[in-house]
Design an enzyme around this catalytic site. Structure first.
Site, PDB file in Angstrom:
ATOM      1  N   LYS A 199      19.135  19.665  57.593  1.00  0.00           N
ATOM      2  CA  LYS A 199      18.429  19.319  56.360  1.00  0.00           C
ATOM      3  C   LYS A 199      19.341  19.350  55.128  1.00  0.00           C
ATOM      4  CE  LYS A 199      13.615  20.227  57.654  1.00  0.00           C
ATOM      5  NZ  LYS A 199      13.097  18.875  57.426  1.00  0.00           N
ATOM      6  N   PHE A 238       8.302  25.323  64.797  1.00  0.00           N
ATOM      7  CA  PHE A 238       8.753  23.935  64.925  1.00  0.00           C
ATOM      8  C   PHE A 238      10.266  23.946  65.028  1.00  0.00           C
ATOM      9  CE2 PHE A 238      10.175  19.797  63.542  1.00  0.00           C
ATOM     10  CZ  PHE A 238       9.297  18.946  64.181  1.00  0.00           C
ATOM     11  N   ASP A 288      16.581  29.730  63.668  1.00  0.00           N
ATOM     12  CA  ASP A 288      16.456  28.342  63.247  1.00  0.00           C
ATOM     13  C   ASP A 288      16.337  28.328  61.731  1.00  0.00           C
ATOM     14  OD1 ASP A 288      15.556  25.843  62.446  1.00  0.00           O
ATOM     15  OD2 ASP A 288      14.186  25.584  64.123  1.00  0.00           O
TER      16      ASP A 288
END
Length: 417
Positions: free
Chosen positions: A261, A147, A232
């Site tokens: 995040k 993702f 990532d």
């Protein structure tokens, strides 16, 4: 005045039903509506208390309304909010210095989210390859079940077809391989590949740690073919694994790293980190963002980074991780009909369900929420734990107690077979 805009709009009563009435239905949020939070404690509209082991999907790593962050943001609010990219600002310069000093990188690009950070990384990789080798070098390799965001480019690079259905035609020259499969990587990564993007720990895909040998093989293959290796670390970064970034414990250094995040502890910010050589291929006007690196976001992120990137803080993350792993291993042993073997790294932890509970991870989190414990899922078969990095031993004990009570309630309510 717009006739539809009533006076007192900022204080009018709203409920969970309001979501169904006026928001685009891209989410299916819980029935309760949080209104106040502090640390890992949260209260809903009815005053009910919850212990938050989600931290906003691994975002609020220093806890809700962290006093030091509130003070830093408040001070910046009274100075300057926004300037636009025709100007720079002091907070973003300090943040860039701190991130490059703490990592392999020489350069930083700031944006607003993990998706934007990955979008920038993938664009940069293609620009670098086209300039250095020619337009034939454009293929991107990603992993199945990965993702990387929700823009059309990043969702296409992500290896979950359910997120791309209905949005075709999709960007081309993107291939997906099984995670942790070195032979598949060798077969896929050729001279026409410009980038390999990988999560050191797959988060949404089920909380699956990357095998260090696999990540090292990707590094070697990228070196051999001239492709760039992109890590990532949107979910795994900023202390979540017990290192500032997960690559630091894997023995592999990427060419580009993306972060978001936890970097802003809930204030939107993303970052793309890379080297001088690679960054040079993004010249003036080749990429940009209106809000990226604004003084408010940069101020929060700098304070987050300075708090988390301390040996004692990171050591405590690993200590807390050991305690939660021990609790979950005992839980799985006590309820083998419900849970499988716990996995993950640091405070990004997945607890798969057993065969009898396949597809029911959400049922477990709902049962826990009803008793005051907020948890996540990672797919339909994995309960995910991502508490704030400041979680205490007492909170770990309380989460264990509530989860056990929730499972007992589910088992007692199940019809006899």
């Amino acid at each position: 005045m717009n006739a539809k805009l009533e006076t007192g709009a900022t204080t009018r009563p709203v409920t969970r039903q309001t979501f169904d009435d006026v928001l685009v239905p891209t989410y299916a949020p819980a029935a309760m509506v949080p209104v106040r939070a502090s640390g890992l404690d949260l209260w809903d509209q009815n005053g009910k208390h919850y212990l938050d082991f989600t931290s906003g999907i691994a975002v609020s790593s220093l806890g809700h309304c962290n006093p030091a962050l509130v003070a830093a943001l408040t001070a910046q609010l009274n100075n300057v909010w926004h300037l636009g990219n025709g100007y720079t600002n002091e907070p973003v310069l300090r943040l860039a210095l701190a991130l490059t000093e703490a990592t392999f990188a020489d350069r930083a690009f700031f944006c607003n989210s993990g998706a934007e950070a990955n979008e920038g990384a993938l664009k940069l990789a293609r620009k670098y390859a086209h300039t250095k080798f020619g337009p034939h070098k454009s293929r991107i390799i990603s992993c199945l079940s990965s993702f990387h965001g929700r823009t059309l480019f990043t969702v296409s690079v992500g290896g979950q077809p359910k997120y791309t259905e209905g949005f075709e035609p999709l960007p081309q020259e993107i291939n997906h391989i099984p995670y942790n499969d070195i032979d598949a990587a060798r077969a896929a990564i050729g001279d026409d590949v410009c980038a390999v993007i990988v999560e050191p720990i797959q988060g949404e895909g089920g909380v699956i740690p990357g095998d260090p040998a696999y990540l090292k093989a990707l590094r070697e293959l990228c070196d051999q073919t001239g492709a760039l290796l992109i890590f990532d670390e949107v979910q795994s970064g900023v202390g979540r694994t017990g290192a500032l970034y997960a690559y630091m414990d894997k023995g592999v250094t990427p060419d580009i790293l993306t972060s978001a995040k936890a970097l802003g502890n809930g204030y939107p910010i993303g970052a793309m980190l890379t080297t001088n050589e690679i960054a040079a291929h993004f010249g003036v006007g080749s990429h940009g963002t209106t809000y990226g690196g604004n003084p408010l976001a940069a101020t929060v992120a700098l304070n987050v980074l300075e708090t988390i990137n301390q040996p004692a803080f990171l050591a405590r993350v690993k200590e807390a991780s050991d305690k939660i792993f021990a609790k979950l291993r005992k839980l799985a042993a006590d309820y083998p009909q419900v849970f499988g073997e716990v996995r993950g790294s640091g405070l990004l932890i997945g607890l798969p369900v057993a065969e009898a509970f396949k597809g029911r991870a959400k049922d477990i989190t709902k049962a826990a929420e009803a008793l005051g414990l907020m948890l996540l899922i990672a797919g339909t078969d994995v309960v995910r734990f991502a508490p704030a990095l400041i979680v205490t031993d007492a909170q770990i004990d309380e989460a264990d107690r509530i989860l056990r009570a929730a499972v007992d309630g589910m088992l007692n309510a199940a019809p006899a077979k």
